[in-house]
Design an enzyme around this catalytic site. Sequence first.
Site, PDB file in Angstrom:
ATOM      1  N   GLU A   1       0.961  -1.094  -0.188  1.00  0.00           N
ATOM      2  CA  GLU A   1       0.000  -0.192   0.046  1.00  0.00           C
ATOM      3  C   GLU A   1       0.989   1.378  -0.004  1.00  0.00           C
ATOM      4  O   GLU A   1       1.737   1.562   0.955  1.00  0.00           O
ATOM      5  CB  GLU A   1      -0.989  -0.189   1.013  1.00  0.00           C
ATOM      6  CG  GLU A   1      -1.784  -1.227   1.492  1.00  0.00           C
ATOM      7  CD  GLU A   1      -2.745  -1.473   0.397  1.00  0.00           C
ATOM      8  OE1 GLU A   1      -3.011  -0.494  -0.608  1.00  0.00           O
ATOM      9  OE2 GLU A   1      -3.355  -2.540  -0.006  1.00  0.00           O
TER      10      GLU A   1
ATOM     11  N   CYS B   1      -2.503   8.549   2.731  1.00  0.00           N
ATOM     12  CA  CYS B   1      -1.849   8.264   1.653  1.00  0.00           C
ATOM     13  C   CYS B   1      -3.165   8.315   0.658  1.00  0.00           C
ATOM     14  O   CYS B   1      -2.824   8.289  -0.657  1.00  0.00           O
ATOM     15  CB  CYS B   1      -1.612   6.679   1.918  1.00  0.00           C
ATOM     16  SG  CYS B   1      -3.121   5.540   2.523  1.00  0.00           S
TER      17      CYS B   1
END
Length: 451
Positions: A212, A246
């Site tokens: 990720e 993110c």
Amino acid sequence: MKRDLTSVFHAQQHAVEQAPYPSLSTRRERLGRLARMTKRHQHDIVRAIQADFGKRSETEIRLAEISGVLQAIGYTRLQLWRWMRPRRASMPWRLLPAKAHIVPQPLGVVGVMAPWNYPWSLAIMPAIDAFAAGNVVMLKPSEHAPHISALLAKLIPQYFTEEEFSVIEGGVEVAEAFSALPFDHLLFTGSSQVGRRVALSAAANLTPVTLELGGKSPAIVAADADVDRAAAAIVFGKGMNAGQTCIAPDYVLVESRRLDAMIKALTQAIAHQRPNDKDATSAINERHQQHLDNLLEEARDHGCRIIDAGPHAPVLIIDPTHDLAVMREEIFGRCLPVIGVKNIDDAIAYVNARPHPLALYAFTDDKALQLTLRQHTHSGALVFNETLLHHAVPSLPFGGVGESGMGSYHGRHGFERFSHLRGIFYQSKRPSSRLIRPPYRRWLMKLLRLG
């Protein structure tokens, strides 16, 4: 430390050998312990995260770090029995009356390398899915969040045996040794640069990885969009955790003729949502703050118009050139470039000319345009008329594509990510397959359309 890592890993491997397929009740019980740990120690979690950041909104901690974890656990415990059931697979007519099933099987020992930006939730969320799938977990928290790392190392042994869930603290050398262990699966959340090193390390053991990685998530404001509505959502996404998310909107693309209206709407949204430092969050450390200051200073030196409402609010950078660092790197902070484009086609081309982002935000109610964006762009997630909140939907997969990562988890997608979907074939007592065994008969092959 390497010897300690190895001994813990072997202890967990032995535990998997002794109990290779935990029951539904065992898995739910482990998830229940995760929930109790999070609930009972939420004040400690808040204090530890605030100590790591220096300043971070308690409300945002409870929303993003605690509430999301408890919601995910509740959803997983409720749905788990369905996910664990064998699923019947269709059978070619020539092989009937044989049967086939797909059976989820635990992988074994799952490694989790957690980041510093959401240090509790991004450590526990992967563990939820790994436990649901029947695995045990080794966790390496980020050394950049030492207080929450220490809290995890303190609390987890109170609720889990070392063979079920262990915490490994340490810096870069420990992280490198951790990623080199022959896990049955390894999940890493962090930067693309570190993610590449993790993937290379895991490849030596053929360890499957989920990465990720983030990237520059754009927000496209289409011609039909309500700029005030779009601005409110963008500022919410950029303001959360001071942009250290993110999936935070990294930059905004808007038609040049609406650029001034967009800037005005963003400025008003910032003033409304971030009027003071009450719910402010700091950069994680001085080094990261200096990096953000350098991005802003370079843009200012190159003549960009800067609209700065204060040190803890999103700061607008108007029409930066493509060669500036703020447009080449993931920002991971409060800087928000706002860029004018000719039209929506140019906006789509701009996004497609760059690495695939973890999220693409589009503000439009035009169904045809929504379909175009679905079919002609790539991103981990595509979100219309909102930011961030797709992460709070436990039934949606969460993950990137290309530069923003590989693999996804959350809910059933996480359960299957940490499972081996094993194909099971059951032959009948009177198999039709005897018809296709030697000696081959040409007329029969033709009848069966096999030759």
